[in-house]
Motif scaffolding. Structure first.
Motif, PDB file in Angstrom:
ATOM      1  N   PRO A 128     -25.231 -10.484 -11.513  1.00 41.28           N
ATOM      2  CA  PRO A 128     -24.145 -10.343 -12.152  1.00 41.28           C
ATOM      3  C   PRO A 128     -23.133 -11.631 -11.478  1.00 41.28           C
ATOM      4  N   LEU A 129     -22.321 -11.863 -12.653  1.00 36.91           N
ATOM      5  CA  LEU A 129     -21.526 -13.112 -12.274  1.00 36.91           C
ATOM      6  C   LEU A 129     -20.460 -12.709 -11.315  1.00 36.91           C
ATOM      7  N   PRO A 130     -19.638 -13.555 -10.743  1.00 36.52           N
ATOM      8  CA  PRO A 130     -18.447 -12.876  -9.679  1.00 36.52           C
ATOM      9  C   PRO A 130     -17.470 -12.526 -10.558  1.00 36.52           C
ATOM     10  N   ARG A 131     -16.807 -11.743  -9.618  1.00 34.72           N
ATOM     11  CA  ARG A 131     -15.519 -10.978 -10.498  1.00 34.72           C
ATOM     12  C   ARG A 131     -14.362 -11.774  -9.991  1.00 34.72           C
ATOM     13  N   VAL A 132     -13.333 -12.254 -10.763  1.00 43.11           N
ATOM     14  CA  VAL A 132     -12.305 -13.021 -10.572  1.00 43.11           C
ATOM     15  C   VAL A 132     -11.112 -12.310 -11.149  1.00 43.11           C
ATOM     16  N   LEU A 133     -10.151 -12.314 -10.491  1.00 46.59           N
ATOM     17  CA  LEU A 133      -8.779 -11.708 -11.161  1.00 46.59           C
ATOM     18  C   LEU A 133      -7.781 -12.847 -10.994  1.00 46.59           C
ATOM     19  N   LEU A 134      -7.222 -13.269 -12.401  1.00 46.86           N
ATOM     20  CA  LEU A 134      -6.125 -14.533 -12.369  1.00 46.86           C
ATOM     21  C   LEU A 134      -4.961 -13.563 -12.450  1.00 46.86           C
ATOM     22  N   LEU A 135      -4.211 -13.935 -11.531  1.00 46.57           N
ATOM     23  CA  LEU A 135      -2.613 -13.651 -11.391  1.00 46.57           C
ATOM     24  C   LEU A 135      -1.766 -14.590 -12.178  1.00 46.57           C
ATOM     25  N   HIS A 136      -1.145 -14.354 -13.264  1.00 46.77           N
ATOM     26  CA  HIS A 136       0.046 -15.223 -13.798  1.00 46.77           C
ATOM     27  C   HIS A 136       1.252 -14.856 -13.299  1.00 46.77           C
ATOM     28  N   THR A 137       1.842 -15.944 -12.712  1.00 53.31           N
ATOM     29  CA  THR A 137       3.231 -15.831 -12.254  1.00 53.31           C
ATOM     30  C   THR A 137       4.439 -16.797 -13.107  1.00 53.31           C
ATOM     31  N   GLY A 138       3.902 -17.679 -13.956  1.00 48.88           N
ATOM     32  CA  GLY A 138       4.705 -18.298 -14.771  1.00 48.88           C
ATOM     33  C   GLY A 138       4.305 -19.900 -14.677  1.00 48.88           C
ATOM     34  N   GLY A 139       5.437 -20.663 -14.898  1.00 56.27           N
ATOM     35  CA  GLY A 139       5.229 -22.056 -14.447  1.00 56.27           C
ATOM     36  C   GLY A 139       4.803 -22.664 -15.942  1.00 56.27           C
ATOM     37  N   THR A 140       4.585 -24.052 -15.994  1.00 52.93           N
ATOM     38  CA  THR A 140       4.341 -24.662 -17.096  1.00 52.93           C
ATOM     39  C   THR A 140       3.121 -24.299 -17.931  1.00 52.93           C
ATOM     40  N   LEU A 141       1.934 -24.096 -17.098  1.00 55.25           N
ATOM     41  CA  LEU A 141       0.607 -23.861 -17.868  1.00 55.25           C
ATOM     42  C   LEU A 141       0.916 -22.925 -19.191  1.00 55.25           C
ATOM     43  N   GLY A 142       1.627 -21.784 -19.145  1.00 54.56           N
ATOM     44  CA  GLY A 142       1.694 -20.824 -19.962  1.00 54.56           C
ATOM     45  C   GLY A 142       2.673 -20.841 -21.173  1.00 54.56           C
ATOM     46  N   MET A 143       3.689 -21.914 -21.026  1.00 52.43           N
ATOM     47  CA  MET A 143       4.860 -22.062 -21.736  1.00 52.43           C
ATOM     48  C   MET A 143       4.369 -22.343 -23.294  1.00 52.43           C
ATOM     49  N   ASP A 144       5.094 -21.641 -24.264  1.00 51.52           N
ATOM     50  CA  ASP A 144       5.003 -22.236 -25.528  1.00 51.52           C
ATOM     51  C   ASP A 144       5.649 -23.588 -26.015  1.00 51.52           C
ATOM     52  N   PRO A 145       4.757 -24.614 -26.256  1.00 48.46           N
ATOM     53  CA  PRO A 145       5.437 -25.833 -26.488  1.00 48.46           C
ATOM     54  C   PRO A 145       6.362 -25.989 -27.420  1.00 48.46           C
ATOM     55  N   ASN A 146       6.310 -25.083 -28.621  1.00 49.85           N
ATOM     56  CA  ASN A 146       7.354 -25.167 -29.807  1.00 49.85           C
ATOM     57  C   ASN A 146       8.676 -24.644 -29.143  1.00 49.85           C
TER      58      ASN A 146
END
Length: 511
Positions: free
Chosen positions: A152-170
């Motif tokens: 089985p592939l590893p299980r990874v939890l991604l925690l989103h806290t904000g920041g530029t990465l998830g911004m809507d450019p528009n």
């Protein structure tokens, strides 16, 4: 990412009940997700090749027919090819007597074969005969070659806290010309309320933009909060630490998407509060949003999950196990110890550096690990601590500034600890008229805790070499090997709550 949200508390890939959008490369049927970014390849025979299956142990059936479920492959014309009798019969009764097939998916070309067992432990092997894969021209030469894919592939939890990465450019950026963009003045970017930012759609957006993530791990996404990192502080650090502590046994590794401005502070806080965590926690972010054409977010995410899963023995893309089990920042092609990093540039893609400690890994065509620099936490007992005293400030020594006027009675105003940033190896003005030594003596008598560090970005501390430094040490001011100012402030907050831990004692490789 342009739009973020679905009505679920956590987006899941490879778990029953998740539902990424159809545009995502993670296709789910009956709660099963295939972890391949490849599209279907037309087959002249219209037959399918087994891509992924979920199996779990069950009670032995009294009837052979009861353990055979009809499975249909997807082909170019959409017609199903019943494969249950052919497939299950060919595997042999010994392989299927304790096997319950929940769902399978097929690629259109035998050359694209990948096989994973998603979820649970595999209680029986699943040999694949040539007849089950579409005939002799699509056969597999030897079953042992498949064992690599049965993990089985590893299980990874991604925690989103904000920041530029998830911004809507528009909503957050203005484009003044091709490749020339900047944030809308006075906004700092648009951050939708976390209630409107839902994990399922975030996961879908991530996998649409970065389908390679599914090659490394089964990924879950949780929205912790969504804000500019300048608004993050001890309250959010403690919230993150408690969440990681709660999920520690459920995942092999953790990714944290974070704004760049205070990422080093968060990494330092997590490393101290979660001493002995013994699993990778990798923070990353970007200088441009993921949805923008020239964004660095895509590469940072791939690099981060590459490093986070390198220590997992079940990772099929890891050539050898890596003893990586600490809090780190992965940014601009470098993996760095989190409590040793500083943000050194406001706009270039290599925004972070580790001036006082070698990089843990360099990511290029190959991943070059510096194994000798990885944190050795094998003997550490995991002992989470979730308290921080925020009555702390940094005090840089400036020539000509009298601290009696500039700072006054800090202890009387509620400050309980200062990080004193001295010159060079720990020097400061030593004449009484300059005020620094008399002021420090007065504040120390009142109980103010003082840690001496340097304004230099690298090098060792030796305050005892100077008169002023020697006098300061005799007052009970603590010093030691150099820490970054960011980490020194966090450690001061930590040690004020846990006075049995000296500031000069290493906790998580910060010294």
């Amino acid at each position: 990412m342009g739009g973020l949200g679905t009505p679920s508390s956590r987006g899941r890939l490879g778990h029953r009940g998740a539902s990424p959008s159809s545009s995502s490369t993670a296709t789910q049927r009956g709660g099963l997700a295939c972890s391949s970014s490849r599209g279907p390849v037309p087959s002249p025979k219209g037959r399918g090749v087994l891509l992924s299956a979920r199996a779990k142990g069950g009670k032995k059936s009294s009837s052979s027919s009861s353990s055979k479920k009809s499975v249909e492959s997807r082909n170019g014309n959409g017609n199903g090819n019943p494969l249950s009798a052919e497939f299950l019969q060919a595997t042999g009764s010994s392989a299927t007597s304790n096997l319950e097939v929940h769902d399978v998916e097929f690629l259109q070309d035998a050359q694209e074969l990948e096989m994973e067992i998603l979820g649970g432990e595999v209680e029986s092997t699943l040999p694949l005969p040539p007849t089950a894969l579409g005939g002799p021209d699509q056969h597999i030469s030897s079953v042992p070659q498949l064992q690599h894919y049965l993990k089985p592939l590893p299980r990874v939890l991604l925690l989103h806290t904000g920041g530029t990465l998830g911004m809507d450019p528009n909503q957050s950026y203005i484009e003044e010309g091709p490749g020339n963009v900047h944030l809308k003045e006075g906004t700092g970017g648009n951050y939708p309320a976390s209630d409107n930012l839902q994990p399922g759609e975030v996961l879908s957006d991530l996998l649409t933009a970065v389908p390679e993530l599914t090659n490394f791990a089964h990924l879950d996404v949780e929205i912790v909060f969504n804000m500019d990192s300048c608004r993050l502080g001890p309250k959010q650090w403690i919230q993150l630490a408690k969440l990681l502590d709660r999920e520690r046994r459920n995942y092999d590794a953790f990714l944290i998407v974070h704004g760049t401005d205070t990422m080093s502070f968060t990494a330092a806080a997590l490393s101290l509060m979660l001493k002995g965590f013994k699993k990778p926690i990798v923070l990353t972010g970007s200088q441009l949003p993921l949805a923008m054409p020239r964004s660095d977010a895509r590469q940072n995410l791939i690099d981060s999950i590459t490093c986070a899963t390198a220590a997992c023995l079940t990772n099929p893309l890891s050539r050898y196990p890596v003893h990586f089990e600490e809090v780190a920042i992965c940014f601009g092609g470098k993996l760095m110890r989190g409590n040793r990093t500083r943000k050194v540039h406001s706009s270039v893609y290599r925004a972070f550096d580790s001036p006082m400690y070698p990089n843990l890994a360099e990511l290029g065509v190959e991943v070059d690990w510096n194994h000798s620099n990885l944190l050795e936490a094998g003997a550490d007992v995991y002992q989470p601590r979730f308290k921080l005293n925020t009555n702390v400030i940094r005090v840089p020594i400036c020539p000509g500034v009298d601290p009696r006027k500039a700072y006054g009675d800090l202890h009387g105003r509620g400050v309980r600890g200062i990080v004193l940033e001295a010159f060079g190896v720990g020097n400061m003005p030593d004449n009484n008229s300059h005020g620094w030594l008399p002021w420090l003596k007065q504040q120390r008598k009142k109980g103010l805790l003082v840690y001496l560090c340097s304004q230099c970005s690298a090098g060792n501390l030796h305050p005892e070499l100077y008169r002023s430094g020697s006098v300061a040490l005799n007052m009970g001011i603590e010093s030691g090997r150099q820490m970054t100012p960011e980490c020194a402030v966090i450690k001061m907050m930590f040690c004020l709550e846990y006075p049995d831990i000296p500031l000069s004692q290493p906790i998580a490789g910060e010294l």
